[in-house]
Design a protein around this motif. Structure first.
Motif, PDB file in Angstrom:
ATOM      1  N   ARG A  80       0.729  -1.178   0.046  1.00 45.24           N
ATOM      2  CA  ARG A  80       0.262   0.061  -0.109  1.00 45.24           C
ATOM      3  C   ARG A  80       0.877   1.193  -0.004  1.00 45.24           C
ATOM      4  O   ARG A  80       0.945   1.826  -1.218  1.00 45.24           O
ATOM      5  N   GLU A  81       1.237   1.625   0.986  1.00 41.96           N
ATOM      6  CA  GLU A  81       1.955   2.778   1.158  1.00 41.96           C
ATOM      7  C   GLU A  81       3.500   2.746   1.079  1.00 41.96           C
ATOM      8  O   GLU A  81       4.159   3.498   0.548  1.00 41.96           O
ATOM      9  N   VAL A  82       3.999   1.548   1.153  1.00 46.18           N
ATOM     10  CA  VAL A  82       5.447   0.988   0.684  1.00 46.18           C
ATOM     11  C   VAL A  82       5.418   0.069  -0.083  1.00 46.18           C
ATOM     12  O   VAL A  82       4.840  -1.055   0.044  1.00 46.18           O
ATOM     13  N   LYS A  83       6.180   0.141  -1.512  1.00 49.64           N
ATOM     14  CA  LYS A  83       6.192  -0.639  -2.415  1.00 49.64           C
ATOM     15  C   LYS A  83       7.668  -1.228  -2.799  1.00 49.64           C
ATOM     16  O   LYS A  83       8.524  -0.252  -2.713  1.00 49.64           O
ATOM     17  N   PRO A  84       7.691  -2.099  -3.410  1.00 50.88           N
ATOM     18  CA  PRO A  84       8.983  -2.525  -3.875  1.00 50.88           C
ATOM     19  C   PRO A  84       9.261  -1.463  -5.126  1.00 50.88           C
ATOM     20  O   PRO A  84       8.678  -1.136  -5.529  1.00 50.88           O
ATOM     21  N   ALA A  85      11.102  -1.160  -4.838  1.00 51.47           N
ATOM     22  CA  ALA A  85      11.151  -0.208  -5.878  1.00 51.47           C
ATOM     23  C   ALA A  85      11.883  -0.641  -7.281  1.00 51.47           C
ATOM     24  O   ALA A  85      12.379  -0.183  -8.034  1.00 51.47           O
ATOM     25  N   GLU A  86      12.057  -2.211  -7.169  1.00 56.41           N
ATOM     26  CA  GLU A  86      12.507  -2.958  -8.275  1.00 56.41           C
ATOM     27  C   GLU A  86      11.785  -4.150  -8.765  1.00 56.41           C
ATOM     28  O   GLU A  86      11.188  -4.506  -7.843  1.00 56.41           O
ATOM     29  N   ASP A  87      11.772  -4.428  -9.741  1.00 60.14           N
ATOM     30  CA  ASP A  87      11.067  -5.704 -10.170  1.00 60.14           C
ATOM     31  C   ASP A  87      11.708  -6.857  -9.548  1.00 60.14           C
ATOM     32  O   ASP A  87      11.024  -7.931  -9.303  1.00 60.14           O
ATOM     33  N   SER A  88      13.069  -7.190  -9.228  1.00 66.49           N
ATOM     34  CA  SER A  88      13.595  -8.191  -8.661  1.00 66.49           C
ATOM     35  C   SER A  88      13.633  -8.167  -7.271  1.00 66.49           C
ATOM     36  O   SER A  88      14.686  -8.607  -6.414  1.00 66.49           O
ATOM     37  N   PHE A  89      12.288  -7.708  -6.758  1.00 72.31           N
ATOM     38  CA  PHE A  89      12.207  -7.669  -5.089  1.00 72.31           C
ATOM     39  C   PHE A  89      12.302  -9.035  -4.365  1.00 72.31           C
ATOM     40  O   PHE A  89      11.664  -9.945  -4.814  1.00 72.31           O
ATOM     41  N   ASP A  90      13.093  -8.949  -3.613  1.00 73.64           N
ATOM     42  CA  ASP A  90      13.302 -10.132  -2.634  1.00 73.64           C
ATOM     43  C   ASP A  90      12.921  -9.764  -1.383  1.00 73.64           C
ATOM     44  O   ASP A  90      13.530  -9.037  -0.444  1.00 73.64           O
ATOM     45  N   VAL A 104      -0.642   7.656  -2.234  1.00 71.23           N
ATOM     46  CA  VAL A 104      -1.401   6.416  -1.367  1.00 71.23           C
ATOM     47  C   VAL A 104      -1.119   6.901   0.130  1.00 71.23           C
ATOM     48  O   VAL A 104      -2.214   6.919   0.992  1.00 71.23           O
ATOM     49  N   ALA A 105      -0.097   7.237   0.559  1.00 71.51           N
ATOM     50  CA  ALA A 105       0.324   7.511   1.889  1.00 71.51           C
ATOM     51  C   ALA A 105      -0.441   8.838   2.286  1.00 71.51           C
ATOM     52  O   ALA A 105      -0.960   9.081   3.279  1.00 71.51           O
ATOM     53  N   ARG A 106      -0.560   9.747   1.522  1.00 75.07           N
ATOM     54  CA  ARG A 106      -1.367  10.958   1.725  1.00 75.07           C
ATOM     55  C   ARG A 106      -2.803  10.925   1.803  1.00 75.07           C
ATOM     56  O   ARG A 106      -3.426  11.379   2.576  1.00 75.07           O
ATOM     57  N   ALA A 107      -3.315   9.892   1.045  1.00 74.11           N
ATOM     58  CA  ALA A 107      -4.750   9.531   1.158  1.00 74.11           C
ATOM     59  C   ALA A 107      -5.058   8.725   2.613  1.00 74.11           C
ATOM     60  O   ALA A 107      -6.104   9.037   3.003  1.00 74.11           O
ATOM     61  N   ASN A 108      -4.160   7.680   2.963  1.00 73.46           N
ATOM     62  CA  ASN A 108      -4.401   7.046   4.075  1.00 73.46           C
ATOM     63  C   ASN A 108      -3.951   7.651   5.547  1.00 73.46           C
ATOM     64  O   ASN A 108      -4.596   7.349   6.591  1.00 73.46           O
ATOM     65  N   PHE A 109      -3.019   8.703   5.468  1.00 71.00           N
ATOM     66  CA  PHE A 109      -2.544   9.280   6.477  1.00 71.00           C
ATOM     67  C   PHE A 109      -2.201  10.705   6.455  1.00 71.00           C
ATOM     68  O   PHE A 109      -0.921  11.268   6.085  1.00 71.00           O
ATOM     69  N   PRO A 110      -3.350  11.460   5.938  1.00 71.94           N
ATOM     70  CA  PRO A 110      -3.034  12.942   5.555  1.00 71.94           C
ATOM     71  C   PRO A 110      -2.393  13.373   6.852  1.00 71.94           C
ATOM     72  O   PRO A 110      -1.817  14.693   6.504  1.00 71.94           O
ATOM     73  N   GLU A 111      -2.604  13.285   8.141  1.00 70.11           N
ATOM     74  CA  GLU A 111      -1.972  14.074   9.127  1.00 70.11           C
ATOM     75  C   GLU A 111      -0.480  14.109   9.144  1.00 70.11           C
ATOM     76  O   GLU A 111       0.082  15.093   9.837  1.00 70.11           O
ATOM     77  N   ILE A 112       0.176  13.212   8.292  1.00 72.61           N
ATOM     78  CA  ILE A 112       1.716  13.454   8.217  1.00 72.61           C
ATOM     79  C   ILE A 112       1.969  14.397   7.354  1.00 72.61           C
ATOM     80  O   ILE A 112       3.091  15.035   7.453  1.00 72.61           O
ATOM     81  N   PHE A 113       1.432  14.545   6.300  1.00 75.46           N
ATOM     82  CA  PHE A 113       1.732  15.763   5.472  1.00 75.46           C
ATOM     83  C   PHE A 113       1.103  16.975   5.584  1.00 75.46           C
ATOM     84  O   PHE A 113       1.219  17.838   4.735  1.00 75.46           O
ATOM     85  N   GLU A 114       0.244  17.182   6.571  1.00 73.91           N
ATOM     86  CA  GLU A 114      -0.422  18.563   6.724  1.00 73.91           C
ATOM     87  C   GLU A 114       0.697  19.819   7.037  1.00 73.91           C
ATOM     88  O   GLU A 114       1.545  19.343   7.730  1.00 73.91           O
TER      89      GLU A 114
END
Length: 118
Positions: A80-90, A104-114
């Motif tokens: 959701r808020e954290v995703k793999p940065a590369e295709d070969s994610f281990d 996604v992080a802004r939508a789910n946790f708007p208080e962090i970005f206020e």
């Protein structure tokens, strides 16, 4: 295992862990997406906000190595808020690259970005 200097080790005043001290000799704990339910305890929600805020302040929208970040805490955000940065994610590697999905992080946790201008 990369140790993220300056990243908080835990949520202040609690036992909610954000980082680990040393690598597991048997290998990294695998990252697995976890479901967050609406009825979670307020303390758990505060830990989520604190961890995501720390990710944003330390890494912003840039890819980062998993390193010593706690697998359990990361797993609450994976997919959701954290995703793999590369295709070969281990998911079992301390060297795995991750990235914060800012919309996604802004939508789910708007208080962090206020109050932040981007």
């Amino acid at each position: 295992m990369l140790k993220h200097r300056g990243f908080p080790g835990r949520l202040p005043g609690t036992d909610y862990q954000f980082t680990i001290r040393r690598a597991n000799p048997k290998g990294a704990t695998p990252l697995t997406p976890r479901e967050r339910y609406r009825d979670r305890r307020p303390a758990d929600k505060r830990a989520d906000v604190g961890f995501l805020r720390a990710l944003w302040e330390c890494f912003g929208d840039q890819p980062f190595e998993r390193g010593n970040l706690d697998a359990g805490r990361l797993s609450w955000f994976l997919g959701r808020e954290v995703k793999p940065a590369e295709d070969s994610f281990d998911p079992e590697s301390y060297e795995a690259l991750l990235v914060l999905d800012v919309p996604v992080a802004r939508a789910n946790f708007p208080e962090i970005f206020e109050g932040l201008d981007e």
